[in-house]
Design an enzyme around this catalytic site. Sequence first.
Site, PDB file in Angstrom:
ATOM      1  CG  ASP A  54     -33.373  -5.884  -0.916  1.00  0.00           C
ATOM      2  OD1 ASP A  54     -34.528  -6.104  -0.556  1.00  0.00           O
ATOM      3  OD2 ASP A  54     -32.620  -5.055  -0.359  1.00  0.00           O
TER       4      ASP A  54
ATOM      5  CD  GLU B 206     -36.969 -12.290   3.169  1.00  0.00           C
ATOM      6  OE1 GLU B 206     -37.558 -12.732   2.198  1.00  0.00           O
ATOM      7  OE2 GLU B 206     -37.320 -11.253   3.747  1.00  0.00           O
TER       8      GLU B 206
HETATM    9  O1  TRH Z   1     -28.090  -8.234   4.505  1.00  0.00           O
HETATM   10  P1  TRH Z   1     -29.327  -8.492   5.272  1.00  0.00           P
HETATM   11  O2  TRH Z   1     -29.413  -7.873   6.564  1.00  0.00           O
HETATM   12  O3  TRH Z   1     -30.574  -8.097   4.396  1.00  0.00           O
HETATM   13  C1  TRH Z   1     -31.749  -7.547   4.970  1.00  0.00           C
HETATM   14  C2  TRH Z   1     -32.882  -8.521   4.852  1.00  0.00           C
HETATM   15  O4  TRH Z   1     -33.068  -9.087   3.598  1.00  0.00           O
HETATM   16  C3  TRH Z   1     -34.157  -7.837   5.254  1.00  0.00           C
HETATM   17  O5  TRH Z   1     -35.249  -8.713   5.089  1.00  0.00           O
HETATM   18  C4  TRH Z   1     -34.319  -6.588   4.417  1.00  0.00           C
HETATM   19  O6  TRH Z   1     -35.506  -5.980   4.696  1.00  0.00           O
HETATM   20  C5  TRH Z   1     -33.155  -5.678   4.710  1.00  0.00           C
HETATM   21  O7  TRH Z   1     -31.945  -6.320   4.365  1.00  0.00           O
HETATM   22  C6  TRH Z   1     -33.243  -4.372   3.935  1.00  0.00           C
HETATM   23  O8  TRH Z   1     -29.457 -10.072   5.568  1.00  0.00           O
HETATM   24  P2  TRH Z   1     -29.721 -11.329   4.645  1.00  0.00           P
HETATM   25  O9  TRH Z   1     -31.087 -11.302   4.078  1.00  0.00           O
HETATM   26  O10 TRH Z   1     -29.370 -12.495   5.442  1.00  0.00           O
HETATM   27  O11 TRH Z   1     -28.700 -11.203   3.430  1.00  0.00           O
HETATM   28  C7  TRH Z   1     -27.341 -11.387   3.560  1.00  0.00           C
HETATM   29  C8  TRH Z   1     -26.784 -12.043   2.303  1.00  0.00           C
HETATM   30  O12 TRH Z   1     -25.379 -11.987   2.341  1.00  0.00           O
HETATM   31  C9  TRH Z   1     -27.173 -13.509   2.175  1.00  0.00           C
HETATM   32  O13 TRH Z   1     -27.460 -13.808   0.819  1.00  0.00           O
HETATM   33  C10 TRH Z   1     -25.905 -14.242   2.598  1.00  0.00           C
HETATM   34  C11 TRH Z   1     -24.853 -13.297   2.100  1.00  0.00           C
HETATM   35  N1  TRH Z   1     -23.532 -13.383   2.730  1.00  0.00           N
HETATM   36  C12 TRH Z   1     -22.446 -13.750   1.948  1.00  0.00           C
HETATM   37  O14 TRH Z   1     -22.621 -14.027   0.749  1.00  0.00           O
HETATM   38  N2  TRH Z   1     -21.214 -13.792   2.506  1.00  0.00           N
HETATM   39  C13 TRH Z   1     -20.983 -13.515   3.817  1.00  0.00           C
HETATM   40  O15 TRH Z   1     -19.822 -13.572   4.282  1.00  0.00           O
HETATM   41  C14 TRH Z   1     -22.120 -13.162   4.621  1.00  0.00           C
HETATM   42  C15 TRH Z   1     -21.931 -12.864   6.077  1.00  0.00           C
HETATM   43  C16 TRH Z   1     -23.374 -13.099   4.050  1.00  0.00           C
END
Ligand code: TRH
Length: 379
Positions: free
Chosen positions: A15, A271
Amino acid sequence: MRWDIFCSVVDNYGDIGVTWRLARQLAAEHGLAVRLWVDEPAAFARLCPQADAALAQQWLAGVEVCRWTADFPSVAAADVVIEAFACTLPARYVEAMAARVEPPLWLNLEYLSAEDWVPGCHGLPSPQPGGLQKFFFFPGFVPGTGGLLREAGLLERRRQFQADAGARQAFLAGLGVPPVAGAWLISLFAYENPVLGPWLDALAQGAQPVQLLVPRGRIEGDLYRWLGVAAAQAGDCWQRGSLHLHLLPFVSQDDYDRLLWSCDFNAVRGEDSFVRAQWAGRPLLWHIYQQEEGAHWDKLDAFLALYRAALPPLAGEALTAWWHAWNGRGDMAQAWQALCGQAEALAAHAQDWCREQASRPDLATALVQFHRNWLSCAA
Ligand code: TRH
C-alpha cells in the site's frame, strides 16, 4: 492543483509502496502539490530511510507526507482525492470535500489485476452521500485500464545500469555480494513459503552456480530452517553445493529497483515488486498475496495467460508450472529444472513484455488525464 492521497497500511509494504511512488511522480513530473496521508509512518520509513517516522508532517521528494491519525485534523479538501485500495476516508475529511464550492474529483485507486472484467469497471462512477461522486480507477496491463506506475526515464536508467558491469558490481559489493564466476543472480522476496526448501535443494544440487540474494523479510524463517541456523544478520552468507546464499538488508525502494536490475531472475510478491520486476526486463517468479477462497488463483492465471501469449509453448508451460509450484500447486524442484531449459526464451520475452507495457501511458499520467477529462465534462 492540490492532490491528497490516503494510504492505510493493512499489512506489508504494497500500500505504501504504491502510494509513495505515485505521490513522488505526480509532484516531480506533473508539478502538482501532493500530500500523502499515511497511518503507519514506520512502514513508510523502511522504504524511504530519509523519512522520520516520529514526525507528524515532513517534506520528502517534493511531497508533503502527513501522519494520518484517528483524530483527523480539520483541513481543506484538495482538488483531487485518492483513496488507495478502498481505505475509508476520515469522516471529517469527507465533510470538507462536500463543503467545497467546486466538488473534488474522488478516486478509489484499486488493486492491480489482469482479469478480463477490469477494463469494464475502470472509470465507473459510484454516487456517494452529500452529492459527491467517487470513481474506480484500475491499474492494468491492457488498453482500457489505468496502466502501470512507471516514472519518466525509468527504462533508460535501467538500461544504462544493466549495460554497465562496473556499476552493477559496485552496487552489489555495497550490499556485501562478491562476484562468483558464471553464477546466475536471483533475488528472493516472498511470503512464508513451504516449497522454498525443495527449490533450494534443486539449486544446491544443480550444475549451474547460483547466487540467491535475500533481503530481510518474511521468508527468513523458511531459509533458516533449510540452512539449519537459528538466526542470522544482514551480510551473512552461506554456500551449499552450487548455491551461494546472501542475506541482505531491507533496502530503500530505489535500491530495490537496482537489485532487480542486477539479477537474472527475480522472485517477487504482492503488487509493487511484481510490477518493478517487469520493468527490470528479466524473468520473474510471482508469489501472489493469498486471498480467501483461493481468489488469487484467478488473478495469477489471468496474468499468466496474458504474459505467456507470445512465448513459445514450451517456455510458457515451464513458466506456468514454476509459478504454480511456487504458489503451492506442483513440484518446485521439477519445475525449476524444466525452467532452466527455457531460460533464454524467457529472458528475451521479459524484454519484449517490458517494451510492450512501456508503450502504454503510465498510471500517473493516466490519472492526470482522467482529471482533465472530468473537468472538461463538468465545464
Ligand atoms: O509487501 P507486499 O507483500 O504488499 C502486499 C501487496 O501490495 C498486496 O497487493 C496487498 O494486498 C498486501 O500487501 C496487503 O508486496 P509489494 O506490493 O511488492 O510491496 C513491497 C514494497 O517493498 C515494494 O514497494 C518494494 C519495497 N521493497 C523495498 O523497498 N526494499 C526491499 O528490500 C524490498 C524487498 C522491498
